[in-house]
Design a protein around this motif. Structure first.
Motif, mmCIF file in Angstrom:
data_model
loop_
_atom_site.group_PDB
_atom_site.id
_atom_site.type_symbol
_atom_site.label_atom_id
_atom_site.label_comp_id
_atom_site.label_asym_id
_atom_site.label_seq_id
_atom_site.Cartn_x
_atom_site.Cartn_y
_atom_site.Cartn_z
ATOM 1 N N THR A 85 0.838 -1.209 0.000
ATOM 2 C CA THR A 85 0.000 0.000 0.000
ATOM 3 C C THR A 85 0.868 1.252 0.000
ATOM 4 N N GLU A 86 0.580 2.142 -0.948
ATOM 5 C CA GLU A 86 1.326 3.404 -1.016
ATOM 6 C C GLU A 86 0.643 4.455 -0.162
ATOM 7 N N ALA A 87 1.366 5.532 0.101
ATOM 8 C CA ALA A 87 0.799 6.615 0.909
ATOM 9 C C ALA A 87 -0.507 7.091 0.287
ATOM 10 N N GLY A 88 -1.490 7.337 1.141
ATOM 11 C CA GLY A 88 -2.797 7.794 0.677
ATOM 12 C C GLY A 88 -3.187 9.098 1.355
ATOM 13 N N SER A 89 -4.380 9.111 1.963
ATOM 14 C CA SER A 89 -4.885 10.310 2.622
ATOM 15 C C SER A 89 -3.835 10.897 3.570
ATOM 16 N N GLY A 90 -3.613 12.205 3.482
ATOM 17 C CA GLY A 90 -2.664 12.875 4.363
ATOM 18 C C GLY A 90 -1.212 12.520 4.087
ATOM 19 N N GLY A 91 -0.949 11.846 2.959
ATOM 20 C CA GLY A 91 0.426 11.449 2.644
ATOM 21 C C GLY A 91 0.918 10.310 3.518
ATOM 22 N N GLU A 92 -0.015 9.607 4.191
ATOM 23 C CA GLU A 92 0.363 8.524 5.099
ATOM 24 C C GLU A 92 -0.137 7.174 4.582
ATOM 25 N N VAL A 93 0.543 6.104 5.014
ATOM 26 C CA VAL A 93 0.102 4.748 4.660
ATOM 27 C C VAL A 93 -1.115 4.423 5.528
ATOM 28 N N GLN A 94 -2.250 4.198 4.888
ATOM 29 C CA GLN A 94 -3.511 4.049 5.611
ATOM 30 C C GLN A 94 -3.894 2.575 5.776
ATOM 31 N N LEU A 95 -4.244 2.204 7.006
ATOM 32 C CA LEU A 95 -4.750 0.854 7.265
ATOM 33 C C LEU A 95 -6.009 0.593 6.423
ATOM 34 N N THR A 96 -6.844 1.622 6.297
ATOM 35 C CA THR A 96 -8.076 1.496 5.499
ATOM 36 C C THR A 96 -7.764 1.078 4.065
ATOM 37 N N ASP A 97 -6.716 1.649 3.474
ATOM 38 C CA ASP A 97 -6.370 1.326 2.083
ATOM 39 C C ASP A 97 -5.889 -0.128 1.972
ATOM 40 N N ALA A 98 -5.148 -0.602 2.965
ATOM 41 C CA ALA A 98 -4.703 -2.001 2.940
ATOM 42 C C ALA A 98 -5.904 -2.937 3.077
ATOM 43 N N LEU A 99 -6.873 -2.558 3.917
ATOM 44 C CA LEU A 99 -8.097 -3.348 4.034
ATOM 45 C C LEU A 99 -8.849 -3.377 2.710
ATOM 46 N N ALA A 100 -8.860 -2.250 2.019
ATOM 47 C CA ALA A 100 -9.536 -2.198 0.711
ATOM 48 C C ALA A 100 -8.875 -3.171 -0.261
ATOM 49 N N ARG A 101 -7.570 -3.284 -0.190
ATOM 50 C CA ARG A 101 -6.861 -4.251 -1.051
ATOM 51 C C ARG A 101 -7.309 -5.673 -0.736
ATOM 52 N N LEU A 102 -7.384 -5.985 0.559
ATOM 53 C CA LEU A 102 -7.812 -7.339 0.952
ATOM 54 C C LEU A 102 -9.225 -7.630 0.453
ATOM 55 N N VAL A 103 -10.112 -6.662 0.644
ATOM 56 C CA VAL A 103 -11.507 -6.855 0.228
ATOM 57 C C VAL A 103 -11.567 -7.045 -1.294
ATOM 58 N N ALA A 104 -10.792 -6.248 -2.029
ATOM 59 C CA ALA A 104 -10.784 -6.370 -3.498
ATOM 60 C C ALA A 104 -10.284 -7.750 -3.917
ATOM 61 N N ALA A 105 -9.432 -8.348 -3.078
ATOM 62 C CA ALA A 105 -8.888 -9.677 -3.394
ATOM 63 C C ALA A 105 -9.788 -10.792 -2.872
ATOM 64 N N GLY A 106 -10.957 -10.433 -2.311
ATOM 65 C CA GLY A 106 -11.927 -11.454 -1.919
ATOM 66 C C GLY A 106 -12.033 -11.731 -0.435
#
Ligand code: G1P
Length: 260
Positions: A188-209
């Motif tokens: 996961t690359e930096a997202g909101s606020g220029g920080e690595v977001q736990l939410t974005d990593a969760l989104a990756r997991l959900v997208a992968a099933g």
């Protein structure tokens, strides 16, 4: 054995200047620090091992925890966000789903966390996230989840721009996550606020099933934000009133103000 991660590497800017010298996790609620109330909650929910992620400048956390065999400390070198903080606990959380508890929120006990653990066990899920409804104009302060009819998460957005939130369900500081979250965080690359977001990593997991549920706070349970001055002040009064040794003095102080 159930593990938990407490990310405690944040700089506590909302509570500055107090937090220049004292980590916000060590501020008192009643007679005990916030962190001890979080540890009580985890213990009551069945957590056996805790990894606390601290930052340079917050060594007082280490001193506070010294001699506590259930808690180990990992370090986040640079302030790269919540996701990066959780990543520092990689390798220390076992092979099973584990808890992440953000210590700037308290729930008055373990019921919220237990609800997550129960749902994961009952439905054999990959994970679960506590959620609470927020007013639409507050959505941009939180991670927001969109769900299917069965409560499983289909999308997550960290701090959505006004008017773009997928729902009014905000992530509420408690998670049960699968070990696969670490690989997702590394990708996961930096997202909101220029920080690595736990939410974005969760989104990756959900997208992968991954099957991850959004679990509303149980009836009667509310989130107390102890990371802001107003939330901290209100929580302090709550905890003081719940302590039989402190409650009479606090009540007297209120009465004296009202009558004076
Ligand atoms: C964090 C999370 C966010 C969540 C919030 C409350 O945000 O990134 O998704 O809604 O905690 O649990 P923060 O409060 O650190 O900005």
């Amino acid at each position: 054995m159930l593990h938990a991660v407490i990310p405690a590497a944040g700089r506590g800017t909302r509570l500055a200047p107090v937090t220049r010298a004292v980590p916000k996790e060590l501020l008192p609620l009643g007679t005990r620090p916030v962190l001890d109330h979080v540890l009580d909650e985890l213990n009551a929910a069945g957590v056996a091992r805790v990894v606390l992620v601290a930052a340079p400048g917050k060594r007082a956390l280490l001193e506070h925890l010294s001699g506590n065999p259930a808690v180990s400390v990992a370090w986040q070198a640079d302030p790269l966000g919540l996701g990066d903080a959780v990543l520092q606990a990689e390798g220390e959380t076992g092979e099973e789903p584990f808890v992440v508890a953000l210590p700037d929120a308290l729930f008055g006990g373990p019921a919220a966390l237990r609800a997550l653990l129960d749902v994961v066990a009952a439905r054999d899920l990959d994970g679960a996230v506590a959620v609470e409804r927020v007013a639409p104009e507050r959505a941009s302060h939180y991670g927001i989840v969109g769900t299917h009819g069965d409560g499983l998460i289909r999308e997550l957005v960290e701090k959505p721009a006004p008017g773009t939130a997928p729902s009014d369900l905000a992530i509420a500081a408690r998670y049960v996550l699968p070990p696969a979250i670490f690989a997702a965080l590394r990708a996961t690359e930096a997202g909101s606020g220029g920080e690595v977001q736990l939410t974005d990593a969760l989104a990756r997991l959900v997208a992968a099933g991954a099957r991850i549920a959004a679990v509303p706070l149980p009836a009667g349970v509310r989130r107390q934000d102890v990371g802001s001055p107003a939330g901290y002040a209100a929580a302090f009064v709550d905890y003081a009133l719940a302590d039989p040794d402190l409650a009479p003095a606090v009540r007297d102080a209120f009465d004296a103000r009202r009558d004076g």
